[in-house]
Structure formats: C-alpha cells, structure tokens
Design a protein around this motif. Sequence first.
Motif, PDB file in Angstrom:
ATOM      1  N   UNK A 363       0.828  -1.323   0.062  1.00 36.93           N
ATOM      2  CA  UNK A 363      -0.028   0.029  -0.121  1.00 36.93           C
ATOM      3  C   UNK A 363       0.817   1.246  -0.121  1.00 36.93           C
ATOM      4  N   UNK A 364       0.549   2.170  -0.725  1.00 40.43           N
ATOM      5  CA  UNK A 364       1.509   3.324  -1.148  1.00 40.43           C
ATOM      6  C   UNK A 364       1.459   4.208   0.056  1.00 40.43           C
ATOM      7  N   UNK A 365       0.205   4.431   0.759  1.00 39.08           N
ATOM      8  CA  UNK A 365       0.202   5.527   2.003  1.00 39.08           C
ATOM      9  C   UNK A 365       0.408   5.120   3.324  1.00 39.08           C
ATOM     10  N   UNK A 366       1.046   5.691   4.131  1.00 32.80           N
ATOM     11  CA  UNK A 366       1.185   5.325   5.337  1.00 32.80           C
ATOM     12  C   UNK A 366       0.187   5.325   6.416  1.00 32.80           C
ATOM     13  N   UNK A 367      -0.761   6.302   6.256  1.00 36.22           N
ATOM     14  CA  UNK A 367      -1.882   6.272   7.271  1.00 36.22           C
ATOM     15  C   UNK A 367      -2.838   4.998   6.600  1.00 36.22           C
ATOM     16  N   UNK A 368      -2.922   4.612   5.407  1.00 32.45           N
ATOM     17  CA  UNK A 368      -3.743   3.364   5.358  1.00 32.45           C
ATOM     18  C   UNK A 368      -2.955   2.115   5.601  1.00 32.45           C
ATOM     19  N   UNK A 369      -1.474   2.181   5.715  1.00 34.73           N
ATOM     20  CA  UNK A 369      -0.990   0.969   6.021  1.00 34.73           C
ATOM     21  C   UNK A 369      -1.359   0.674   7.822  1.00 34.73           C
ATOM     22  N   UNK A 370      -1.432   1.842   8.556  1.00 28.99           N
ATOM     23  CA  UNK A 370      -1.561   1.636   9.953  1.00 28.99           C
ATOM     24  C   UNK A 370      -2.843   1.167   9.877  1.00 28.99           C
ATOM     25  N   UNK A 371      -4.012   1.842   9.070  1.00 26.45           N
ATOM     26  CA  UNK A 371      -5.258   1.533   9.205  1.00 26.45           C
ATOM     27  C   UNK A 371      -5.556   0.170   8.945  1.00 26.45           C
ATOM     28  N   UNK A 372      -4.856  -0.413   8.038  1.00 26.98           N
ATOM     29  CA  UNK A 372      -5.216  -1.877   7.505  1.00 26.98           C
ATOM     30  C   UNK A 372      -4.527  -2.876   8.710  1.00 26.98           C
ATOM     31  N   UNK A 373      -3.409  -2.349   9.366  1.00 24.27           N
ATOM     32  CA  UNK A 373      -2.853  -3.172  10.220  1.00 24.27           C
ATOM     33  C   UNK A 373      -3.650  -3.217  11.609  1.00 24.27           C
ATOM     34  N   UNK A 374      -4.531  -2.236  12.032  1.00 26.75           N
ATOM     35  CA  UNK A 374      -5.332  -2.280  12.868  1.00 26.75           C
ATOM     36  C   UNK A 374      -6.650  -3.111  12.773  1.00 26.75           C
ATOM     37  N   UNK A 375      -6.973  -3.213  11.441  1.00 29.13           N
ATOM     38  CA  UNK A 375      -8.111  -3.912  11.151  1.00 29.13           C
ATOM     39  C   UNK A 375      -7.920  -5.370  10.909  1.00 29.13           C
ATOM     40  N   UNK A 376      -6.830  -5.866  10.807  1.00 27.78           N
ATOM     41  CA  UNK A 376      -6.519  -7.319  10.414  1.00 27.78           C
ATOM     42  C   UNK A 376      -5.923  -8.225  11.671  1.00 27.78           C
TER      43      UNK A 376
END
Length: 505
Positions: A363-376
């Motif tokens: 995933x290109x964007x960090x904020x999205x990376x942290x979001x994904x990390x929280x959700x899975x």
Amino acid sequence: MPFIEHPLIRPDAIESRKYQEAILNTSSKRNTLCVLPTGLGKTTLAILLAAHRLEKYPESKVLITAPTRPLCAQHQKTFRECMNILEEEIILLTGKISPGKRYELYKQAKIISATPQTLDHDLKNEILDLSNFSLLIVDEVHRAVKRYSYPFVAKIYMKEATHPRILGLTASPGSERAKIEQICKNLFIDSVEIRTELDSDVKPYIKGIDTEFVKVNLSENLKNAQTLLKTALKERLEKLKKYNFFIKTKRELLEAQRKVSKQIATQRKPFMFYLVSLIVEAIKIWHVLELLETQSVKAAKIYLEKVKQKKTKSDKRVLTDINFIKVMEILEEGEEHPKITELKQVLKREFEENKNVKIIVFSHFRDNIHHIHELIQEICRPVILIGQAGERGLKQKEQIDVIKDFNAGYYNCLITSPIGEEGLHIPSADIAIFYDSVPSEIRTIQRRGRVGRTKVGKIIFLLTKGTRDEGYFWTAHRREKKMKSILREMQNKNEKKQQSIDDFT
C-alpha cells in the motif's frame, strides 16, 4: 543438477544455467546492462563475473555498490556464501566507519560492498583509489540519472581503473528510451542483455505466478464524494489553463508547482503567488481524491484533519469550497472503502486454506498501512514495514528486524510502503496483495518480484472500478511492455554491431 566449477566459486554453490552463461559471455567482454526479473539471479551473475575478473587479474579487486546499506550487506553475505575467498576479504563499508579506517580497509579487502554515497565521499576526499579494481558492479541501475552518485562513481572508475569493467543490474531501467540511453551513457554501457519470463533459456527456472483480480465498486455515497472532488479539481485545472498549464496527471501538477516556485524566486509577480496557491489547492484535492478512490475513507479523513490544522490560504480556500464541504460530510457518515472488506475476506480465505502462508500487502500511503494493520489483527499476525521518515518511521535496524521476524514466521503478513519494493532484501513470500496499483513499471516489477522465487506464487490485485486504480494498472502494463521492446531493440542492435566487429577482425 549441474553446478558451476571454478577455483573462486565454492563447490555446489551456484547452479549452472545457460542464460547466465550467455550473459556472462557478453559481460566479460563489454560493459553490460543486465535486465533480469527478480529471483533469476542478478547477484549470482555478478558473482560469476567477479570470479572471472579476479581469475584474469589475480591482484585486482571488485567493487559492489547498491542504494542502501541493507542491500549492500545482503550482497556481502551472498558473495561470502558463494565465493572461495576469505570472509574477512569480502567487506561492507558504510559511513559509520571512520574515513581513516575505511582508507585501510580499501587497501586490505578483495571485494568491497558500499553505498554510492560512501564511495562518492571517499573519492572526492581521495580516500579511495580505483586503479586496481577490475570490476564495478552497480545494482538498481535505474537510479543512475540526474544527481545520484552512480554516474560520478562510474566516471571516476573508468578514468582510474587499469582494467575497467562495469556490470549494471536491474529488474527494470524504466520505459523511456531517453532515460535508458542516459543510464547507459552514465555507466559507460556498451551492451544490453535482457531476459523475460518468456525466453526459452529462462523458462525452466520460472516457478510461475498465478494472478487474481478482485474488483470492487464504490458505493453510491462514495461515488457522490468522488464526483464532488472531481468537480472541485476541474475548476482549478480550468483556471490553470488560462496560464498555459494543461494538467492531465499528478506528475504534471507537481512539475507545474516546481516551475512556478522557481520563477517566483526571481520575478515575484503577484499573479505568480495566485498561481502557486491554485496549484497547491489542486494538489490537495487530487490527493484526497486518490485516497478516496484507491485507499480508504479512514486515510482520507486523516489527511483532511491534517489540512484543517494548517493555516495557509490555500488550505482555507479548499476547506471552504462547497464541494469539499459536502465531501467531508459524506466521509463523516462512517462508511468504509469496499477494498477494506475485500482485503479482509481475501486474507481470511488464504489463511484458512494454508495456515503457514506468508503474505505481503503493498500500500502506497502510510496512514492506510496503519489502518489496515489495525483492522486485520484478528485474521493474522501482521507487521508494518515503512521507511525512516516521520515520527512513526522505522530505522534501518528496525526494518531489518521486521524482515527477519517475518522470515522466521513470527509474523505472517507484512504490510509495506514503497520501502518494501526496493532497498531491502525481503525473502520470497507466497502471496503479494497489491492493495493499490502504481503507474510505475519499475515499482510494479519490483512488487511482483517478491513472490514466486522458490515456488509458485500468487499476486492478487485489488482494483476499484472507474477510478485511477484501473488507469494506473494499465499504465504500468503498457510501460513494462514498452520497456521490454526498447531493451530488445538495443540488445539486437548491439549484437549486430558486435557481429560486424567480429567479422572485420
């Protein structure tokens, strides 16, 4: 399985492969750009050429350079494992070692791996003498443009070396002919060798990659937000046309910003400040639109919060735009991007089918990376791999530790930013999930190279219909096809030229 037999290669260390022997035949005679898919042994080829040069010039040395310290360390490790040379003579040099100590190590070592920045510094300060190096290996040569240190190091090397030979390595030098030719010029390249998965001498060693496309549709609500953002963006782009800025891509928008900012430094005309503000507004809207279409609602909201905290005129104008106000209202309703749902379902499916599977999510964007990390968290054992910048960035040692833990199985899902595409050696994963598509053929090839090295792998593309996701995917596809065509043409041209020389002599 036959192995390479050579006095400087350890027994049973390197498998004999026809395509590597063919490329070695070229690179032993001429400075060569070698383009190979990730996993087909670019480093192995470098080791074979190093053995050839050191056998031919026994008193000489070999220099390896790569963009990052972890990559240089990986080269040192691989050379030590494969070459019949004392380990202490194959060294890694970094800026952390004092210049005085580096001066001594340059004289003592046989094979040296170092970043181009370290070499640049040591050449300019006369710590390093390249006269006795019979081979310069340049990894990730697509960087050999503009002000990067590679061209300078190559120039001094060709000037000082008694027996010069350069080998450039990459999975993709880019799709623009001018850039490829510039790379060749900067590295004094005479020949090009390219192999793809379709070449007959390569096919036996390709493990294969299965490809799956998971396409999603934005909800009507998010489509409305998309339309509003496009309207706000179009208004700014139409105004820019009056000043002869005809913007079609994000790159063109950023280039316009650089151009006007440069002009302001010397002219400082009032309308130029207006232009800069207009361009900055367009960039911000473009970014929100990209986050909404390709990432997640959460990532878009985090960015908007950052915009709200700023006090510039461009921020205020964006936030008071009626279209933008409506977008913020839609995002506050709590609906999430359909990709998030699909990602979770894909991960559940894959881990249910094979509990030992290893997955990389790009995933290109960090904020999205942290979001994904929280959700899975409940689905797998995820870990984040990002660059050094920012408050939550990872230092190089932390990056290496994350990769080691992923390789050891402590984590089974690596969620990574572009840092995971290049600059770090990540062992092969079973599955790569492209959460977003990128228009760069270089990055796409590098992402793809993370799977299918030792066994059949799988790549899963998550694409949002009717968005830049699809556009980026096809752009990268066209560019890769164009790149291969240009390199084939250059290879054939060089072969004909060499044949003519051979016939003459």
